[in-house]
Design a protein around this motif. Structure first.
Motif, short mmCIF file in Angstrom:
data_model
loop_
_atom_site.label_atom_id
_atom_site.label_comp_id
_atom_site.label_asym_id
_atom_site.label_seq_id
_atom_site.Cartn_x
_atom_site.Cartn_y
_atom_site.Cartn_z
N SER A 121 0.72 -1.33 -0.08
CA SER A 121 0.00 -0.01 -0.11
C SER A 121 0.90 1.39 0.25
N LEU A 215 -5.58 -2.73 -6.73
CA LEU A 215 -5.83 -1.42 -6.32
C LEU A 215 -7.14 -0.75 -6.54
N VAL A 240 -6.43 -1.53 -1.22
CA VAL A 240 -5.64 -2.68 -1.72
C VAL A 240 -6.04 -4.00 -1.17
N VAL A 249 -6.17 -3.55 2.77
CA VAL A 249 -5.84 -2.37 3.48
C VAL A 249 -6.80 -1.29 2.93
#
Length: 450
Positions: A121, A215, A240, A249
């Motif tokens: 990330s 992403l 992510v 994340v």
């Protein structure tokens, strides 16, 4: 402390921008105009409107011309003056993410699945440092490419695969990872600002365990396009996802508030597949990012400390275009690969003229290249032919994004074969040969005979 739930976050962003804009909307008698000083409040908006890189007469005429586009997607509708450009194409800017590719190397080497996501990330965050540059990159010509083979063992190739709508595709690889992107944006012109929504798809495969990361980046907003000093804000959410394990994340890019409050700030958590927070990630996207383990409530674990995962590299002082050393490297023919493709962005005559400070020549060369592109389009339509990219293949896959579906292009592997052949060639290519190579992304040779 970072927010653990996303509910209401975008609403708070919308409210923040609404409050920020209402107080300056309509100032100076320009309907729909908003001028925002990120370092101040409403009382200095009129003064801020007189700043920026535009001359007064240019601002007025351009504002009148652009008013009809308010609310529209202007991705490829408007011809812009080179005054607001930087000497780099969007394909080169796509490659800037590779400056910190060592973070993906660390992610691949990492045994801890959550630390793996910390490094990955942070890698995706690093590109936003370049967002501070408010100059616009050149739109790539259809068939234009950019290649890089001299950074951290990474080989990178990108290609403009579509002109309407503008789309680029990129592929990078080293011993640790494979990076693939299909890039497309959607915009909304708001008068003196532009909202940018990334419709692209980015996938990273970490080679050791075959982990695939996906992403979803945040939107961004370019403020003070015509009146005032141009600046970029990135208010929103980045996700992510480890598609192999379900870990993810979620990071929140805070919107800029009054007097710069919250500007550049990012915070969030690494979550396991059960959506329990495991590690706090916090920092500023223009400076550094750090992490610290936490419990399932998101509280920091006793006996742990905040550790730095990434810090921006040293940059040149007083650089005209706010380039990093790596950005200069991407523009340099001195670091270009042997037998550079003639379609490479470095060879664009308009880009080179702008780099040398000749705005008049840059403008005329930009117009010449764009007219040649239009001429080739007319020939294709007359012949009933379709443009076929060289290094990427279109697929039937449609990837969903928060802002619309995306046609996905896949890397076909042919550039690896080409580069291996060039590197193994015994021919000596002098530097003067590269510099004298004419930019040539064209599908047709002599238009007069077509």
């Amino acid at each position: 402390m970072a927010q653990k739930q996303g509910g209401g976050f975008f609403a708070s962003i919308a409210s923040s921008f609404s409050n920020f804009s209402k107080s300056v909307n309509g100032m100076l008698g320009y309907e729909g105009l908003e001028v925002i000083n990120p370092e101040g409040g409403t009382e200095d908006s009129e003064e801020e409107a007189q700043r920026g890189r535009w001359k007064q007469e240019d601002r007025d005429s351009y504002w009148k011309m652009m008013q009809k586009y308010i609310g529209a997607d202007v991705t490829s509708m408007v011809t812009l003056p080179v005054l607001i450009f930087e000497p780099m194409s969007m394909l080169q800017k796509m490659a800037e993410l590779m400056e910190y590719s060592h973070l993906l190397d660390l992610a691949d080497d990492c045994e801890d699945p959550y630390m793996r996501l910390v490094y990955a990330s942070c890698f995706f965050i690093t590109i936003y440092y370049a967002c501070q540059r408010t100059w616009k990159p050149f739109n790539p010509i259809l068939g234009e490419t950019f290649e890089m083979v001299n950074h951290g063992g990474v080989t990178f190739i990108s290609e403009q695969v579509s002109h309407h709508p503008p789309m680029g595709a990129g592929h990078a690889e080293n011993d640790h990872f494979v990076y693939d992107i299909t890039s497309k944006v959607k915009t909304k012109f708001l008068g003196n600002s532009l909202e940018i929504y990334p419709l692209g798809r980015t996938r990273v495969t970490l080679k050791r365990d075959g982990v695939v990361l996906d992403l979803v980046p945040p939107p961004s907003k370019v403020n003070n396009l015509i009146f005032g000093r141009t600046w970029v804000d990135v208010p929103g959410e980045m996700i992510v996802t480890n598609m192999t394990t379900g870990d993810k994340v979620v990071l929140y890019f805070q919107p800029c508030g009054w007097f710069g409050a919250g500007r550049f700030e990012v915070d969030g958590y690494v979550y396991n597949a059960a959506e329990e927070p495991k590690i706090l990630i916090t920092g500023k996207w223009n400076e550094s990012m750090s992490y610290q383990p936490c419990d399932v409530e998101g509280e920091l674990l006793p006996g742990t400390e905040l550790k730095e995962a990434w810090k921006v590299a040293e940059v040149p002082e007083n650089d005209k275009f706010q380039y990093t050393y790596f950005a200069h490297k991407l523009n340099s023919l001195d670091t270009a690969p042997k037998k550079l493709l003639a379609s490479d962005s470095r060879l664009r005559s308009d880009r080179y003229a702008l780099e040398k400070g000749d705005l008049s020549k840059a403008g005329s060369e930009k117009s010449r290249l764009e007219e040649r592109q239009r001429a080739e389009k007319r020939i294709r339509e007359t012949k009933g032919e379709q443009y076929v990219p060289k290094w990427f293949d279109p697929t039937s896959e449609m990837a969903p994004t928060p802002w619309g579906d995306l046609e996905v292009y896949h890397y076909n592997g042919k550039y690896d074969e080409h580069r291996a052949a060039m590197d193994n060639s015994s021919d000596n290519i002098e530097e003067t040969d590269i510099r004298s190579t004419e930019f040539n992304p064209w599908q047709y040779g002599n238009l007069a005979t077509e």
